[in-house]
Design an enzyme around this catalytic site. Structure first.
Site, PDB file in Angstrom:
ATOM      1  CE  LYS A 193      12.721  11.557  14.752  1.00  0.00           C
ATOM      2  NZ  LYS A 193      13.570  10.628  15.573  1.00  0.00           N
ATOM      3  CE1 TYR A 229      10.346   6.401  15.589  1.00  0.00           C
ATOM      4  CE2 TYR A 229       8.617   7.813  16.470  1.00  0.00           C
ATOM      5  CZ  TYR A 229       9.762   7.642  15.701  1.00  0.00           C
ATOM      6  OH  TYR A 229      10.322   8.718  15.041  1.00  0.00           O
ATOM      7  CG  HIS A 268      11.255   8.879  10.846  1.00  0.00           C
ATOM      8  ND1 HIS A 268      11.627   7.789  11.599  1.00  0.00           N
ATOM      9  CD2 HIS A 268      10.634   8.383   9.735  1.00  0.00           C
ATOM     10  CE1 HIS A 268      11.228   6.677  10.979  1.00  0.00           C
ATOM     11  NE2 HIS A 268      10.618   7.012   9.853  1.00  0.00           N
ATOM     12  CD  GLU A 270       8.614   4.509   8.944  1.00  0.00           C
ATOM     13  OE1 GLU A 270       9.291   3.752   9.664  1.00  0.00           O
ATOM     14  OE2 GLU A 270       9.135   5.390   8.209  1.00  0.00           O
ATOM     15  CG  ASN A 311      17.033  11.827  16.090  1.00  0.00           C
ATOM     16  OD1 ASN A 311      15.826  12.077  15.960  1.00  0.00           O
ATOM     17  ND2 ASN A 311      17.526  10.620  15.929  1.00  0.00           N
TER      18      ASN A 311
HETATM   19  P1  IDP Z   1      16.615   6.088  13.216  1.00  0.00           P
HETATM   20  O1  IDP Z   1      15.621   7.199  13.508  1.00  0.00           O
HETATM   21  O2  IDP Z   1      17.977   6.640  12.869  1.00  0.00           O
HETATM   22  O3  IDP Z   1      16.098   5.092  12.207  1.00  0.00           O
HETATM   23  P2  IDP Z   1      16.034   4.100  15.243  1.00  0.00           P
HETATM   24  O4  IDP Z   1      17.028   3.121  15.782  1.00  0.00           O
HETATM   25  O5  IDP Z   1      14.984   3.593  14.308  1.00  0.00           O
HETATM   26  O6  IDP Z   1      16.855   5.306  14.581  1.00  0.00           O
HETATM   27  O7  IDP Z   1      15.331   4.796  16.500  1.00  0.00           O
HETATM   28  C1  IDP Z   1      14.188   5.591  16.352  1.00  0.00           C
HETATM   29  C2  IDP Z   1      14.374   6.863  17.153  1.00  0.00           C
HETATM   30  O8  IDP Z   1      14.458   6.528  18.545  1.00  0.00           O
HETATM   31  C3  IDP Z   1      15.654   7.640  16.876  1.00  0.00           C
HETATM   32  O9  IDP Z   1      15.553   8.476  15.756  1.00  0.00           O
HETATM   33  C4  IDP Z   1      15.823   8.423  18.159  1.00  0.00           C
HETATM   34  O10 IDP Z   1      14.909   9.539  18.196  1.00  0.00           O
HETATM   35  C5  IDP Z   1      15.376   7.412  19.195  1.00  0.00           C
HETATM   36  N1  IDP Z   1      16.509   6.602  19.701  1.00  0.00           N
HETATM   37  C6  IDP Z   1      17.048   5.502  19.144  1.00  0.00           C
HETATM   38  N2  IDP Z   1      18.070   5.002  19.866  1.00  0.00           N
HETATM   39  C7  IDP Z   1      18.180   5.799  20.923  1.00  0.00           C
HETATM   40  C8  IDP Z   1      19.080   5.822  22.052  1.00  0.00           C
HETATM   41  O11 IDP Z   1      19.974   4.969  22.207  1.00  0.00           O
HETATM   42  N3  IDP Z   1      18.901   6.827  22.952  1.00  0.00           N
HETATM   43  C9  IDP Z   1      17.919   7.772  22.810  1.00  0.00           C
HETATM   44  N4  IDP Z   1      17.042   7.804  21.776  1.00  0.00           N
HETATM   45  C10 IDP Z   1      17.182   6.826  20.834  1.00  0.00           C
HETATM   46 MG    MG Z   2      14.516   3.803  12.305  1.00  0.00          MG
END
Ligand code: IDP
Ligand code: MG
Length: 139
Positions: free
Chosen positions: A11, A51, A117, A128, A114
């Site tokens: 990312k 997304y 992905h 994806e 974070n």
């Molecule tokens: P993942 O990437 O671990 O699969 P997902 O729930 O699919 O997590 O969410 C996609 C992305 O959205 C996350 O990687 C993160 O960047 C962001 N995200 C998800 N939940 C939150 C949150 O509660 N606060 C801020 N960003 C979030």
């Molecule tokens: Mg996800």
């Protein structure tokens, strides 16, 4: 047991912080083969589509803004049980909760920024990956 292909992105935070090299090294050292690799850039529209499953959630606008804020690296990875094993290697979505030694624990900036992905199912890996690699059906 899932299939042997997953999709990942490094990312914009991790690209900005010069972590492409260390993250690809961890990927290789943990038994994944890199089948396809591309450094590219999300437009806001493409980030929204990618997304789309999260549209309407409180973090959606910030996520789209962040994911289109700079270059990313997209990749197709191959390993037995790829989806599950890669989710373990990247760690919890919230880096504060990620286990020691995981990619997100080591390299993430925040919950949204974070570092990486990882696809969560065979079906999503194909969907994806097709955003970036026209040859997806070959993998
Ligand atoms: P993942 O990437 O671990 O699969 P997902 O729930 O699919 O997590 O969410 C996609 C992305 O959205 C996350 O990687 C993160 O960047 C962001 N995200 C998800 N939940 C939150 C949150 O509660 N606060 C801020 N960003 C979030
Ligand atoms: Mg996800």
């Amino acid at each position: 047991m899932s299939g042997n292909i997953t999709f990942t992105m490094i990312k914009p935070d991790a690209v900005r912080n010069n972590f492409i090299g260390p993250i690809l090294k961890m990927i290789n050292e943990n038994g994944f083969r890199i089948k396809a690799l591309k450094m590219t850039h999300f437009t806001k529209e493409r980030a929204e589509a990618f997304y789309g499953v999260h549209a309407g959630k409180f973090f959606f606008d910030g996520l789209v803004e962040f994911m289109s804020s700079g270059p990313i690296v997209a990749a197709i990875l191959e390993k037995e049980n790829a989806i599950e094993d890669y989710r373990i290697l990247i760690g919890n979505t919230n880096p504060e909760k990620a286990d020691e030694g995981t990619i997100r624990k080591l390299y993430a900036e925040s919950f949204t920024a974070n570092a990486v992905h990882g696809a969560d199912s065979d079906e999503n890996a194909i969907r994806e990956g097709s955003f970036f690699f026209a040859e997806m059906e070959q993998f």
